[in-house]
Design an enzyme around this catalytic site. Sequence first.
Site, PDB file in Angstrom:
ATOM      1  CB  SER A  67      -9.496   5.877  -4.022  1.00 38.18           C
ATOM      2  OG  SER A  67      -9.605   6.388  -5.332  1.00 38.18           O
ATOM      3  CE  LYS A 103      -5.857   7.743  -6.208  1.00 40.27           C
ATOM      4  NZ  LYS A 103      -6.670   6.846  -5.428  1.00 40.27           N
TER       5      LYS A 103
END
Length: 198
Positions: A67, A103
């Site tokens: 991700s 993230k």
Amino acid sequence: MRVVKKKERSVNIPTIEEVENEQKRLRHQAVYQRTLRGTIAVLLVVAAISVLVATLWMPVLQIYGSSMSPTLEAGQIVVSVKTNQLKTGEVVAFWQGNKLLVKRVIAGPGQWVDIDMDGNVTVDGKELTEDYLDVKALGNCDVDLPHQVEESRWFLMGDNRDVSVDSRSAAIGDVSKDQIEGKIVFRIWPLKEFGSIQ
């Protein structure tokens, strides 16, 4: 070595050289044992301090999944620093349930985030320059856009926008300060990519 006979029994008497050699051997053995004990004690103290630092101030994390590709790849090991001061563009680790996710900070408390169908991101009406992306994409987005970030929370997105599940998904949403473990500052593995995280 001289052999002395006494009542038909032989007694071995060591020579001076043999006595001196035995004394040297015993001294060397004592020094070796002291050095070994000291080295083990130092290693235990260093290990304890390392665990404390890694747990309290600079957690070491291994990246799983894709991700955050291309910035961070699966298998890489990174160091984070605990902080409450976050800026747009920084990479952070945060807790989502019992999982630690990594993230990028896109927007902070009270800011407005919008993403068009081509994946262009604007914050408070200004389009972000995202040189760290390979491909822009709307991705898995089920929040209403434009979206205002809640107070004391952060809007986070992965760099691999097609596959990342992040603040664009109601399953994660805006991330609170309490969830944030720290800012990712350094990559320590693999050695060929050793260095700071941009």
